[in-house]
Write a protein that holds these residues in place. Sequence first.
Motif, PDB file in Angstrom:
ATOM      1  N   ALA A 109      14.943 -10.929  -4.198  1.00 15.46           N
ATOM      2  CA  ALA A 109      15.172  -9.688  -3.447  1.00 15.46           C
ATOM      3  C   ALA A 109      16.163  -9.879  -2.303  1.00 15.46           C
ATOM      4  N   LYS A 112      19.046  -7.793  -2.760  1.00 16.01           N
ATOM      5  CA  LYS A 112      18.766  -6.360  -2.643  1.00 16.01           C
ATOM      6  C   LYS A 112      18.645  -5.904  -1.187  1.00 16.01           C
ATOM      7  N   THR A 114      16.011  -6.413   0.590  1.00 11.05           N
ATOM      8  CA  THR A 114      14.618  -6.017   0.825  1.00 11.05           C
ATOM      9  C   THR A 114      13.683  -7.215   0.911  1.00 11.05           C
ATOM     10  N   GLN A 115      14.249  -8.402   1.027  1.00  6.89           N
ATOM     11  CA  GLN A 115      13.467  -9.627   0.892  1.00  6.89           C
ATOM     12  C   GLN A 115      12.328  -9.731   1.897  1.00  6.89           C
ATOM     13  N   ALA A 117      10.959  -7.479   3.849  1.00  7.38           N
ATOM     14  CA  ALA A 117       9.978  -6.396   3.698  1.00  7.38           C
ATOM     15  C   ALA A 117       9.074  -6.637   2.502  1.00  7.38           C
ATOM     16  N   LEU A 118       9.632  -7.162   1.417  1.00  6.69           N
ATOM     17  CA  LEU A 118       8.824  -7.435   0.225  1.00  6.69           C
ATOM     18  C   LEU A 118       7.831  -8.557   0.496  1.00  6.69           C
ATOM     19  N   ALA A 121       5.084  -7.140   2.399  1.00  5.95           N
ATOM     20  CA  ALA A 121       4.275  -6.219   1.595  1.00  5.95           C
ATOM     21  C   ALA A 121       3.317  -6.969   0.678  1.00  5.95           C
ATOM     22  N   ARG A 145       8.680  -0.741  -5.019  1.00  7.89           N
ATOM     23  CA  ARG A 145       8.864  -0.074  -3.730  1.00  7.89           C
ATOM     24  C   ARG A 145       9.880  -0.799  -2.848  1.00  7.89           C
ATOM     25  N   HIS A 146      10.445  -1.880  -3.397  1.00  5.99           N
ATOM     26  CA  HIS A 146      11.382  -2.686  -2.613  1.00  5.99           C
ATOM     27  C   HIS A 146      12.621  -3.051  -3.436  1.00  5.99           C
ATOM     28  N   GLY A 147      13.117  -2.064  -4.170  1.00  8.82           N
ATOM     29  CA  GLY A 147      14.420  -2.218  -4.811  1.00  8.82           C
ATOM     30  C   GLY A 147      14.435  -2.684  -6.242  1.00  8.82           C
TER      31      GLY A 147
END
Length: 217
Positions: A109, A112, A114-115, A117-118, A121, A145-147
């Motif tokens: 990620a 993307k 979003t690393q 945040a993922l 999560a 939800r994270h790309g």
Amino acid sequence: MTRTIKIDLFTDTVCPWCLVGSARLDAAIAALPADVSVDVENHPFYLDPNTPEEGVVVADMLRQKYGRDPREMWARVEGEARASGIALDLSLQPRSYPTRKGHTLVRLARAKGTQHALANAIAWAYFMEHRLINDDAVLADIAVRHGYAREEALQAMRDPDELGTTHDLAVAAARQGIQGVPFFIFDNRFAVSGCQPQAVFARAFEVALDPAQAARA
């Protein structure tokens, strides 16, 4: 001119101190001036590289390893979590699971954006929602939800080469001397180890922005 600070962050998604430490880092980042940008890159680490696929009962593992009531050990991290606004109750998530699949999704990620945040999560799903984070469907639900496209996420965590790369990186981190997580490296110049108070992270940012402060300290 915007100044960017790079943080290499080593965590495991079944590490409660990582959950709290990452939250405190994020709070310190949110308090920075608008002209300071922070690039957090998450790296894999295994809290227990020998965790079997079916997982282990955490309380039993802690009793066997330390010979103590796990509630005594849980109380400290739960208290620190509450101080950071996280209503953590470790008794509600009885098992710990292998984290290679989740780490693989987090690693990929990075491209993307979003690393971090993922990673947060997945840890939140494990500790606060008490989900089985070694299950492909659960991880795919979080990843979309994270790309990620769902099939993309499923393919990534079933790819032996990608899983192997993640494993090698996690093993390498331990061999390089990282013995515990969370572990934070600021601008590849200095490190902060453990779940420190938010003020420690704020001070680390001050030093990162003005390295001369370290010499004056």
